[in-house]
Motif scaffolding. Structure first.
Motif, short mmCIF file in Angstrom:
data_model
loop_
_atom_site.label_atom_id
_atom_site.label_comp_id
_atom_site.label_asym_id
_atom_site.label_seq_id
_atom_site.Cartn_x
_atom_site.Cartn_y
_atom_site.Cartn_z
N ARG A 1 0.84 -1.20 0.00
CA ARG A 1 0.00 0.00 0.00
C ARG A 1 0.88 1.26 0.00
O ARG A 1 0.59 2.23 -0.71
N THR A 2 1.94 1.23 0.80
CA THR A 2 2.84 2.39 0.85
C THR A 2 3.49 2.63 -0.51
O THR A 2 3.56 3.78 -0.99
N ALA A 3 3.99 1.56 -1.14
CA ALA A 3 4.62 1.69 -2.45
C ALA A 3 3.63 2.23 -3.49
O ALA A 3 3.99 3.04 -4.35
N PHE A 4 2.38 1.78 -3.39
CA PHE A 4 1.37 2.23 -4.34
C PHE A 4 1.07 3.73 -4.14
O PHE A 4 0.95 4.48 -5.12
N VAL A 5 0.95 4.15 -2.89
CA VAL A 5 0.70 5.57 -2.60
C VAL A 5 1.87 6.43 -3.13
O VAL A 5 1.65 7.50 -3.72
N VAL A 6 3.10 5.97 -2.92
CA VAL A 6 4.26 6.69 -3.44
C VAL A 6 4.20 6.78 -4.96
O VAL A 6 4.48 7.85 -5.55
N LEU A 7 3.84 5.67 -5.62
CA LEU A 7 3.74 5.66 -7.08
C LEU A 7 2.75 6.71 -7.57
O LEU A 7 3.03 7.46 -8.50
N VAL A 8 1.58 6.76 -6.95
CA VAL A 8 0.55 7.73 -7.35
C VAL A 8 1.03 9.15 -7.08
O VAL A 8 0.91 10.04 -7.94
N ALA A 9 1.58 9.39 -5.89
CA ALA A 9 2.00 10.74 -5.50
C ALA A 9 3.10 11.27 -6.41
O ALA A 9 3.07 12.43 -6.85
N VAL A 10 4.07 10.42 -6.70
CA VAL A 10 5.19 10.85 -7.55
C VAL A 10 4.70 11.23 -8.94
O VAL A 10 5.11 12.25 -9.52
N ASN A 11 3.80 10.42 -9.49
CA ASN A 11 3.33 10.71 -10.83
C ASN A 11 2.39 11.92 -10.89
O ASN A 11 2.38 12.65 -11.88
N LEU A 12 1.65 12.15 -9.82
CA LEU A 12 0.87 13.39 -9.75
C LEU A 12 1.81 14.59 -9.70
O LEU A 12 1.58 15.62 -10.36
N GLY A 13 2.89 14.46 -8.92
CA GLY A 13 3.87 15.54 -8.86
C GLY A 13 4.54 15.77 -10.21
O GLY A 13 4.76 16.91 -10.62
N ARG A 14 4.88 14.68 -10.90
CA ARG A 14 5.48 14.81 -12.23
C ARG A 14 4.54 15.51 -13.20
O ARG A 14 4.96 16.34 -14.02
N PHE A 15 3.27 15.20 -13.09
CA PHE A 15 2.29 15.81 -13.99
C PHE A 15 2.18 17.32 -13.72
O PHE A 15 2.15 18.12 -14.66
N VAL A 16 2.13 17.69 -12.45
CA VAL A 16 2.04 19.12 -12.10
C VAL A 16 3.27 19.86 -12.62
O VAL A 16 3.17 20.95 -13.20
N LEU A 17 4.45 19.27 -12.45
CA LEU A 17 5.67 19.90 -12.92
C LEU A 17 5.68 20.04 -14.43
O LEU A 17 6.11 21.07 -14.97
N ALA A 18 5.20 19.01 -15.12
CA ALA A 18 5.16 19.06 -16.59
C ALA A 18 4.18 20.10 -17.10
O ALA A 18 4.33 20.62 -18.21
N MET A 19 3.16 20.42 -16.30
CA MET A 19 2.14 21.38 -16.73
C MET A 19 2.56 22.83 -16.49
O MET A 19 1.90 23.75 -16.98
N ILE A 20 3.63 23.06 -15.74
CA ILE A 20 4.11 24.43 -15.56
C ILE A 20 4.59 24.97 -16.90
O ILE A 20 5.30 24.29 -17.63
N PRO A 21 4.18 26.18 -17.28
CA PRO A 21 4.61 26.73 -18.57
C PRO A 21 6.12 26.71 -18.72
O PRO A 21 6.86 26.95 -17.76
N GLN A 22 6.55 26.39 -19.91
CA GLN A 22 7.98 26.22 -20.18
C GLN A 22 8.80 27.44 -19.77
O GLN A 22 9.84 27.31 -19.13
N ALA A 23 8.33 28.64 -20.14
CA ALA A 23 9.10 29.85 -19.83
C ALA A 23 9.28 30.04 -18.34
O ALA A 23 10.37 30.39 -17.86
N ARG A 24 8.22 29.77 -17.57
CA ARG A 24 8.33 29.93 -16.13
C ARG A 24 9.26 28.88 -15.53
O ARG A 24 10.05 29.19 -14.63
N ARG A 25 9.15 27.65 -16.01
CA ARG A 25 10.02 26.59 -15.49
C ARG A 25 11.49 26.92 -15.78
O ARG A 25 12.37 26.69 -14.95
N GLU A 26 11.76 27.49 -16.96
CA GLU A 26 13.13 27.83 -17.31
C GLU A 26 13.63 29.05 -16.55
O GLU A 26 14.84 29.24 -16.42
N ASP A 27 12.73 29.88 -16.08
CA ASP A 27 13.13 30.99 -15.21
C ASP A 27 13.57 30.48 -13.85
O ASP A 27 14.49 31.02 -13.23
N TRP A 28 12.92 29.43 -13.38
CA TRP A 28 13.20 28.88 -12.06
C TRP A 28 14.45 28.01 -12.05
O TRP A 28 15.24 28.06 -11.11
#
Length: 436
Positions: free
Chosen positions: A63-90
Motif C-alpha cells: 500500500r505504501t509503495a502504491f501511494v508513493v507511485l501515485v503521488a510521484v506521478n501526480l507531482g510529475r504531472f504538475v511539474l510538466a504542466m508548468i509553462p515552459q518559460a516559467r520553469r526555465e526561469d526557475w
C-alpha cells in the motif's frame, strides 16, 4: 557555415554545431511529451491497483509503495504542466533535467517495489496481468522518453528487472514463469534498441529544424543575421534596457550592461566596386566586410546585414558614452582591412558610421522605440556621408525637451542639422583620431 545553395550540413557537423540547443530542446521534449504519458500511466495505475488487490489488502508495504507511485506521478504531472518559460526561469537546463530524472527514478522504483512485494501474494493469472500492464507502461514511455535512452533505462530497469528476477526465482509449481522471464529479456533488448534509434532520429530532427530556422534569419551572402533576426531579438533587448533603466530610476545598483549602442554602417563608394570590378568582386567585398566587422565586435554583440552595403550593429554598454568608442572602432576596422577580390587584386575601403544610444531620452526611457533610435543612427550616417565619408557621427539628446516624442523624432530624423540648430539633439562630430 552554410552553403549558398542552402543544403543541409552533414549530420555530425549539425549535431556538433547545435549541441547546446539540442540539449535544451531535449529537456523541453521530456517535459512536454511526458504530459500525455503520465495521464495514461495514472489510468493504468488504477488497473494495477485492481490486479494487485490481494497483495494490497494483505501487505502494508504494498500500500505504501502504491501511494508513493501515485503521488510521484501526480507531482510529475504538475511539474510538466508548468509553462515552459516559467520553469526555465526557475531552473537551469541541467537542473530541470535532473529533477525530471529524479521523478522518473522514484516512479520506476515504486513500481518495481510493487512488483517485488506483490508477486508472492498473487496467483499466476494476476501476475500475468501485472506483467502485461507494467510492460505496457514501459512501452508507452518509449513514445515520450525513448529519445533519451538514459532516462528511458532508468524508467524501465526497476520494474522490468523486478519482473525478470521474480520470474526466475519463483519456486512455485511450474506455470511458465521461465518463459515469462525469457520474454522480459527479449522485450528489454528490443525497447532499448528502439530507444537508441529514436535518440538518433530525434537529435538529427532537432538539429535540422534549428538549421532551417537559422537559415531564415541569415543573409545567404555574408552569413550574417538579417533584418528578421534583428526584429526578433530586439524585442528581448528592448525589454532588458527598459528594465535596467527603471532599476536606475528607482535607485537600484547599476547592471553590467545598462544601455545599447545602435550603429548604422555603409561602405563608401561601394557602387564603384561593382561598376569597375564586377558583381563578384562586390560580393567578395561584402563578405569580407561582414567578417571584419564581426571580428571588431564581441560574440555577444549583434551584427546584421541590413541590405545592400549597409550593416547594423547592436551592442551592450555600461554607459552611453562608450558607444562612440565602438563606432570609431568599427570605422577603423574597415579602413585598416585589405579586401581581396576574386582576381587577387587588393582594395582599400572605408565606411561611414552613424550611431545613437538606447535609451536615448533617459527621462522618457519607454517612449522611444529601438526602431526610432535606429532611424536616428541612419540619419547620422547620411550626415557622415555628406560631410566627407569615412567618419563616425552620433546623435545625442539636446538641451530642449521633446514634448511630443513621436512627432519630434520624425522632425529630427528628417533634418538632423536643423534639429541640432534648434538644440533638440547634439551631433557628436569628434575627429576620428580623438579616441585613438
Amino acid at each position: 557555415m552554410y552553403s549558398d545553395t542552402s543544403l543541409p550540413e552533414p549530420t555530425s557537423r549539425l549535431l556538433l554545431q547545435h549541441q547546446d540547443a539540442i540539449g535544451t530542446q531535449i529537456v523541453r521534449d521530456l517535459y512536454s511529451r511526458s504530459r500525455t504519458a503520465i495521464v495514461i500511466m495514472l489510468v493504468l495505475i488504477g488497473v494495477i491497483r485492481w490486479a494487485i488487490d490481494p497483495a494490497y489488502q494483505l501487505d502494508a508495504n504494498v500500500r505504501t509503495a502504491f501511494v508513493v507511485l501515485v503521488a510521484v506521478n501526480l507531482g510529475r504531472f504538475v511539474l510538466a504542466m508548468i509553462p515552459q518559460a516559467r520553469r526555465e526561469d526557475w531552473l537551469k537546463r541541467r537542473s530541470q533535467y535532473w529533477v525530471f530524472v529524479a521523478g522518473v527514478a522514484l516512479s520506476s522504483i515504486a513500481l518495481g517495489m510493487i512488483v517485488v512485494l506483490s508477486w508472492p501474494l498473487l496467483d499466476p493469472a494476476r501476475i500475468a496481468i501485472l506483467a502485461v500492464i507494467t510492460s505496457g507502461l514501459v512501452s508507452g514511455a518509449v513514445m515520450s522518453l525513448g529519445f533519451s535512452p538514459f532516462v528511458y533505462v532508468i524508467y524501465m530497469l526497476p520494474p522490468v528487472g523486478a519482473l525478470f528476477v521474480m520470474a526466475v526465482t519463483d519456486t512455485r509449481p511450474p506455470w511458465g514463469a521461465e518463459i515469462l522471464a525469457t520474454a522480459f529479456v527479449i522485450y528489454a533488448a528490443a525497447v532499448v534498441t528502439i530507444s537508441l534509434d529514436q535518440r538518433r532520429t530525434r537529435r538529427h530532427a532537432i538539429a535540422l529544424a534549428l538549421q532551417l530556422s537559422d537559415m531564415v534569419v541569415r543573409d545567404t551572402l555574408t552569413k550574417l543575421h538579417n533584418r528578421r533576426y534583428l526584429h526578433e531579438v530586439m524585442v528581448v533587448e528592448t525589454a532588458r534596457v527598459t528594465r535596467d533603466s527603471l532599476d536606475l530610476e528607482q535607485g537600484r545598483e547599476l547592471r553590467p550592461a545598462t544601455a545599447m549602442g545602435i550603429f548604422m554602417m555603409d561602405l563608401d563608394h561601394f557602387k564603384l566596386v561593382n561598376d569597375t570590378h564586377g558583381h563578384a568582386a562586390g560580393d567578395a567585398v561584402l563578405k569580407q566586410a561582414g567578417e571584419v566587422l564581426s571580428r571588431a565586435l564581441r560574440k555577444s554583440d549583434i551584427l546584421v546585414r541590413w541590405g545592400g552595403e549597409e550593416f547594423v550593429a547592436v551592442i551592450r554598454v555600461t554607459h552611453p558614452d562608450d558607444v562612440r568608442v565602438v563606432g570609431e572602432k568599427l570605422r577603423d576596422a574597415i579602413e585598416s582591412a585589405d579586401f581581396v577580390l576574386p582576381d587577387g587584386k587588393v582594395l582599400k575601403k572605408t565606411a561611414s558610421v552613424g550611431f545613437s544610444a538606447m535609451p536615448f531620452l533617459h527621462e522618457l526611457t519607454r517612449r522611444l522605440s529601438w526602431e526610432q533610435v535606429l532611424s536616428l543612427a541612419d540619419a547620422a550616417l547620411y550626415v557622415a556621408k555628406e560631410e566627407g565619408r569615412n567618419r563616425c557621427i552620433g546623435v545625442q539628446p539636446g538641451h530642449v525637451p521633446w514634448d511630443d516624442v513621436d512627432a519630434t523624432c520624425t522632425d529630427v530624423v528628417s533634418d538632423l542639422k536643423e534639429a541640432e540648430r534648434r538644440r533638440l539633439i547634439g551631433l557628436d562630430r569628434r575627429d576620428k583620431s580623438a579616441d585613438s
